[in-house]
Design an enzyme around this catalytic site. Structure first.
Site, mmCIF file in Angstrom:
data_model
loop_
_atom_site.group_PDB
_atom_site.id
_atom_site.type_symbol
_atom_site.label_atom_id
_atom_site.label_comp_id
_atom_site.label_asym_id
_atom_site.label_seq_id
_atom_site.Cartn_x
_atom_site.Cartn_y
_atom_site.Cartn_z
ATOM 1 N N PRO A 2 0.734 -1.125 -0.094
ATOM 2 C CA PRO A 2 0.039 0.006 0.038
ATOM 3 C C PRO A 2 0.831 1.090 0.100
ATOM 4 C CG PRO A 2 -0.685 -1.316 1.684
ATOM 5 C CD PRO A 2 0.666 -1.951 1.277
ATOM 6 N N GLU A 3 0.814 2.209 -0.859
ATOM 7 C CA GLU A 3 1.197 3.376 -0.978
ATOM 8 C C GLU A 3 -0.123 4.275 -0.890
ATOM 9 O OE1 GLU A 3 4.008 3.928 -4.556
ATOM 10 O OE2 GLU A 3 4.398 1.642 -4.493
#
Length: 279
Positions: A2-3
């Site tokens: 996850p960014e």
DNA sequence: ACACCCTCCTGGAGGC
DNA sequence: TGCCTCCAGGAGGGTG
């Protein structure tokens, strides 16, 4: 992994699901994922609090709670937040016998929130002020205050190579391996260029590219390559929009040259040797 | 100031 | 088929 776009997607969904919910039970099954305070205090301090809002800073999910507390979650590589409706009558509290579910939160409504993380890099923080954890982060790339001039100032203060610099959360908050590569490709800038050598035109291109790449990924609900899923278990669709990440040996979508993969600072880095010249 | 290495973890990939 | 080794990867720490 996850960014910013994945975390933003998660946050928007959690806000609708959790705002107004009151915590009635907390179960920690893998104590080391609680970064602070102690596990005992973590559970004790959370009980009875209401979720006022769910927000984001960089890659941190921030649950604002009643009584001036904030619960921060960093998902790192494989962390997930999962919302379930276990109902009022679940005898076991709705706790799933899943070896990767490290923390379960139960709400008075019967809803549950699970923190699940196969690689165990993710961390939870319960603090009085979110700034204790996120205070050192760089600017939000999608905020109105993040102008080309702000990026210019950040870049001119450093001589580092662009790839590791843009991944440094103290410089700019929210970019990770995928979106740095995508932004540099869109801006036609080589990942090993040194920050202070960019021309004003290149800075503007990079600024535009960072915002375009992130905004598009949010519209696409994030990039699902392996582990990422929304709290309702939906996959994202941005993997279809990736131009370079993971595409070594395939033709550049702009010029047809073959995409290269190179390790930069120990991280896989993809770029087009023709469009992104090192000079 | 910057590059580099190590640690944390585990599933998946590749070699034989 | 199966076992073994390697490795990615965000962040924080230490070292040169």
């Amino acid at each position: 992994m996850p960014e910013l776009p994945e975390v933003e997607t998660i946050v928007r969904l959690l806000r609708g699901q959790l705002a107004g919910q009151c915590l009635s039970r907390v179960e920690v099954r893998w104590p080391r994922c609680i970064a602070c305070p102690s596990v005992a205090e973590f559970g004790r301090e959370l009980l009875g609090r209401e979720v006022l809002d769910v927000g984001r800073r960089g890659k941190f999910v921030i649950l604002s709670l009643s009584g001036h507390k904030s619960l921060l979650v960093h998902l790192r590589m494989t962390g997930r937040l999962i919302v379930e409706d276990v109902g009022h009558l679940a005898a076991n509290g709705g706790v799933a016998p899943d070896p990767y579910t490290h923390v379960s939160f139960r709400f008075t409504s019967g809803k549950a929130l699970r923190f699940r993380d196969t690689r165990k890099f993710g961390r939870l923080y319960l603090v009085s002020e979110a700034a204790e954890i996120v205070g050192g982060l760089g600017p939000e790339p999608l905020s109105p205050g993040f102008t080309p001039q702000v990026l210019q100032d950040l870049l001119s203060r450093h001589r580092r190579r662009l790839k590791p610099l843009l991944m440094d959360q103290r410089m700019l908050a929210g970019l990770g391996n995928i979106y740095v590569d995508e932004a540099l490709w869109e801006a036609r800038i080589h990942p090993l260029r040194h920050a202070h050598t960019l021309s004003p035109e290149e800075v503007v291109r990079l600024h535009t590219a960072i915002r375009n790449v992130l905004a598009r990924a949010i519209r696409n609900q994030g990039t699902t390559l392996r582990d990422y899923r929304t709290p309702l278990d939906e996959a994202g669709e941005n993997q279809e929009a990736l131009a370079v990440y993971g595409r070594q040996g395939k033709p550049c979508l702009r010029c047809g040259e073959l995409i290269l993969r190179e390790a930069v600072g120990g991280r896989g880095t993809w770029y087009c040797p023709s469009c992104q010249r090192r000079e």
